[in-house]
Design an enzyme around this catalytic site. Sequence first.
Site, PDB file in Angstrom:
ATOM      1  N   LYS A  31       0.813  -1.216   0.000  1.00 36.68           N
ATOM      2  CA  LYS A  31       0.000   0.000   0.000  1.00 36.68           C
ATOM      3  C   LYS A  31       0.848   1.269   0.000  1.00 36.68           C
ATOM      4  CE  LYS A  31      -4.263  -1.970   1.707  1.00 36.68           C
ATOM      5  NZ  LYS A  31      -5.269  -2.081   2.772  1.00 36.68           N
TER       6      LYS A  31
ATOM      7  N   ARG B 228      -3.410 -10.077   5.156  1.00 41.56           N
ATOM      8  CA  ARG B 228      -3.767 -10.143   3.734  1.00 41.56           C
ATOM      9  C   ARG B 228      -2.599  -9.609   2.909  1.00 41.56           C
ATOM     10  NH1 ARG B 228      -5.888  -6.877  -0.262  1.00 41.56           N
ATOM     11  NH2 ARG B 228      -7.541  -7.765  -1.553  1.00 41.56           N
TER      12      ARG B 228
HETATM   13  C1  PT1 Z   1      -7.779  -4.534   3.548  1.00 44.35           C
HETATM   14  C2  PT1 Z   1      -8.012  -4.587   2.139  1.00 44.35           C
HETATM   15  C3  PT1 Z   1      -9.037  -5.461   1.684  1.00 44.35           C
HETATM   16  N1  PT1 Z   1      -7.308  -3.849   1.242  1.00 44.35           N
HETATM   17  C4  PT1 Z   1      -9.483  -6.100   3.887  1.00 44.35           C
HETATM   18  N2  PT1 Z   1      -9.767  -6.207   2.586  1.00 44.35           N
HETATM   19  C5  PT1 Z   1      -7.621  -3.919  -0.064  1.00 44.35           C
HETATM   20  N3  PT1 Z   1     -10.222  -6.825   4.774  1.00 44.35           N
HETATM   21  C6  PT1 Z   1      -8.643  -4.768  -0.502  1.00 44.35           C
HETATM   22  C7  PT1 Z   1      -3.076   2.231  -0.785  1.00 44.35           C
HETATM   23  O1  PT1 Z   1      -3.013   3.001   0.189  1.00 44.35           O
HETATM   24  O2  PT1 Z   1      -6.853  -3.751   4.067  1.00 44.35           O
HETATM   25  N4  PT1 Z   1      -8.517  -5.283   4.377  1.00 44.35           N
HETATM   26  N5  PT1 Z   1      -9.318  -5.527   0.363  1.00 44.35           N
HETATM   27  C8  PT1 Z   1      -6.852  -3.060  -1.050  1.00 44.35           C
HETATM   28  N6  PT1 Z   1      -7.192  -1.684  -0.911  1.00 44.35           N
HETATM   29  C9  PT1 Z   1      -6.217  -0.666  -0.934  1.00 44.35           C
HETATM   30  C10 PT1 Z   1      -6.323   0.421  -0.078  1.00 44.35           C
HETATM   31  C11 PT1 Z   1      -5.123  -0.794  -1.758  1.00 44.35           C
HETATM   32  C12 PT1 Z   1      -5.313   1.374  -0.037  1.00 44.35           C
HETATM   33  C13 PT1 Z   1      -4.125   0.148  -1.741  1.00 44.35           C
HETATM   34  C14 PT1 Z   1      -4.196   1.245  -0.862  1.00 44.35           C
HETATM   35  O3  PT1 Z   1      -2.197   2.203  -1.677  1.00 44.35           O
END
Ligand code: PT1
Length: 280
Positions: free
Chosen positions: A226, A260
């Site tokens: 992230k 995850r």
């Molecule tokens: C998470 C999650 C998810 N993240 C759960 N499910 C993502 N339970 C998808 C960035 O800041 O943390 N928990 N499913 C992916 N989402 C992101 C959010 C991807 C922020 C990248 C960022 O780069």
Amino acid sequence: MSMIDFAQRPAHGRPRVMGVLNITPDSFSDGGTLFINNALNLDETLRRAETLVSEEADLLDVGGESTRPGAEQVSEAQELDRVMPVIEALMSRFDVPVSIDTSNPLVISSAVAAGAGLVNDVRALVRPGALDAARDSGAAISLMHMQGQPGTMQDAPVYQDVVAEVLAFLLERVRVCVAAGIPKHRLMIDPGFGFGKELAHNAALLQALPEFVAQGFPVLVGLSRKRMVGDITGRPVNERVCGSVALAMLAAQRGASIIRVHDVGATVDALKTLAVIEPA
Ligand code: PT1
């Protein structure tokens, strides 16, 4: 559906590693590698799943909607088209438990009917119908905190006290779930790293992870690749493995039950190392 007791450590004694299987042409990290001309390549998807399983993923998180900052919205039909063939194929070929990363009620019920054992909703079942679908599915449920919506959530998110606010939101969603008839033992919570949070917010949440763990629900964390890792290291998405593994270690030490990740092999190596020095 394979019922998993997420309150119990698996036989290997480490936190569970959830391998990401994004069925989206626009994922932030592995964007579109499973698609050719916008059509899903099922063979390639199953090879990817095979790799995650061989790297000792404890479960696979199948998602047909990208929720990264700024992601496109997806229709219900599109989401079903993406995830259902994958879940069905995974069920017939692998023993590994599958979670469904969705906020859509029909996707929840269809995926669990096809064998998914965990509903992973980044919107904590707030969409109309999602709560009932998740309850009736009988599956385990992960409730995540998000401030705002994926399209705009990173436009200057504000908190007075990020830890208190995120915790209060999650406990309120737990209360709503229990009031709707979902037993507590099916619930887990996730602070939602990067979902309407700047680096300082994410850092405060990770520092305070034991407060989340102390609520008595398994805690799921998603930190992998992230922007938080980019903010810290200055590295692009495909060079964030080491930073991500470091955050995974910190989360494991603070009591996370499910981590995850995209890079399952690297994370499992690190968790094995941690388990020798600090047995659970
Ligand atoms: C998470 C999650 C998810 N993240 C759960 N499910 C993502 N339970 C998808 C960035 O800041 O943390 N928990 N499913 C992916 N989402 C992101 C959010 C991807 C922020 C990248 C960022 O780069």
